[in-house]
Write an enzyme that holds these catalytic residues in place. Sequence first.
Site, PDB file in Angstrom:
ATOM      1  N   LYS A  14       0.835  -1.239   0.006  1.00  0.00           N
ATOM      2  CA  LYS A  14       0.081   0.118  -0.092  1.00  0.00           C
ATOM      3  C   LYS A  14       0.915   1.452   0.020  1.00  0.00           C
ATOM      4  CE  LYS A  14      -2.018  -1.203   3.787  1.00  0.00           C
ATOM      5  NZ  LYS A  14      -1.834  -2.349   4.222  1.00  0.00           N
ATOM      6  N   ARG A  89      -9.831   0.224   8.666  1.00  0.00           N
ATOM      7  CA  ARG A  89      -9.728  -1.323   9.007  1.00  0.00           C
ATOM      8  C   ARG A  89     -10.829  -1.995   9.767  1.00  0.00           C
ATOM      9  NH1 ARG A  89      -3.564  -0.219   8.837  1.00  0.00           N
ATOM     10  NH2 ARG A  89      -2.671  -2.338   8.637  1.00  0.00           N
ATOM     11  N   ARG A 128      11.085  -6.919   4.624  1.00  0.00           N
ATOM     12  CA  ARG A 128      11.170  -5.235   4.965  1.00  0.00           C
ATOM     13  C   ARG A 128      11.496  -5.072   6.570  1.00  0.00           C
ATOM     14  NH1 ARG A 128       5.000  -2.687   4.952  1.00  0.00           N
ATOM     15  NH2 ARG A 128       4.730  -3.323   7.180  1.00  0.00           N
ATOM     16  N   ARG A 134      11.059  -1.140  11.935  1.00  0.00           N
ATOM     17  CA  ARG A 134       9.489  -1.291  12.711  1.00  0.00           C
ATOM     18  C   ARG A 134       9.751  -2.427  13.476  1.00  0.00           C
ATOM     19  NH1 ARG A 134       5.005  -0.208   8.297  1.00  0.00           N
ATOM     20  NH2 ARG A 134       3.859  -1.555   9.914  1.00  0.00           N
ATOM     21  N   ARG A 146      -0.866  -9.708  13.469  1.00  0.00           N
ATOM     22  CA  ARG A 146      -1.380  -8.859  12.391  1.00  0.00           C
ATOM     23  C   ARG A 146      -2.169  -9.403  11.210  1.00  0.00           C
ATOM     24  NH1 ARG A 146       3.741  -6.100  11.040  1.00  0.00           N
ATOM     25  NH2 ARG A 146       3.030  -4.738   9.644  1.00  0.00           N
TER      26      ARG A 146
END
Length: 190
Positions: A14, A89, A128, A134, A146
């Site tokens: 995204k 969400r 990532r 993160r 998640r």
Amino acid sequence: MLNIVLFGPPGAGKGTQSERLIEKYGLVHLSTGDIFRANMKGETELGLLAKSYIDKGQLVPDEVTINMLRSEVLKHHDPKGFIFDGFPRTNNQASALDSFLTETGTEISVMLALEVEESELKVRLKKRAEVSGRADDANPEVIANRIHVYNAETAPVKDFYQEQGKFVSIDGIGSIDEITHRLFEAIDKL
Ligand code: ADP
């Protein structure tokens, strides 16, 4: 106005695709994840609260998220449109978004949903993690949570837009350019 909900599971791409869309259509990018992370960095009250959920892979409560998003939308005067990235969400967030866009005289034009299967998501998030710094990308249990939360609470938001005839599914597998092209095509058809 062109108001896009860019939708997809964690790691669907995204953020990357948002940059392409902003550039081409001159939209304001509102990423709830980015806004929460900026607040976490600045150690604001909102940031500390958000961190307690994000670090566990849980959603930040609807009331907090909706109020934050609403005030971000109202900061912009006469925009060409918005790209909502990471919001809504939950179905609750989706109806709240509808009501306050109606109040401001506009509406969602389309939901573009990037579809990527779970095994590929796990690979991408792991990659990532090496560059993002993160905490929520670094821990496999948090990633699994998640994805679980996505399937349980977020995926149903597709039906919300499907019922309004605004849902478009986009194949999220391929090169970044290929996926951008699919998104452009879907938007230009509107
Ligand atoms: P990703 O798409 O990779 O999961 P995001 O950057 O969009 O990452 O979001 C990171 C985290 O921020 C989410 O896991 C969640 O805890 C929180 N968050 C982001 N957007 C929302 C939202 N709309 N509602 C509740 N929590 C959110």
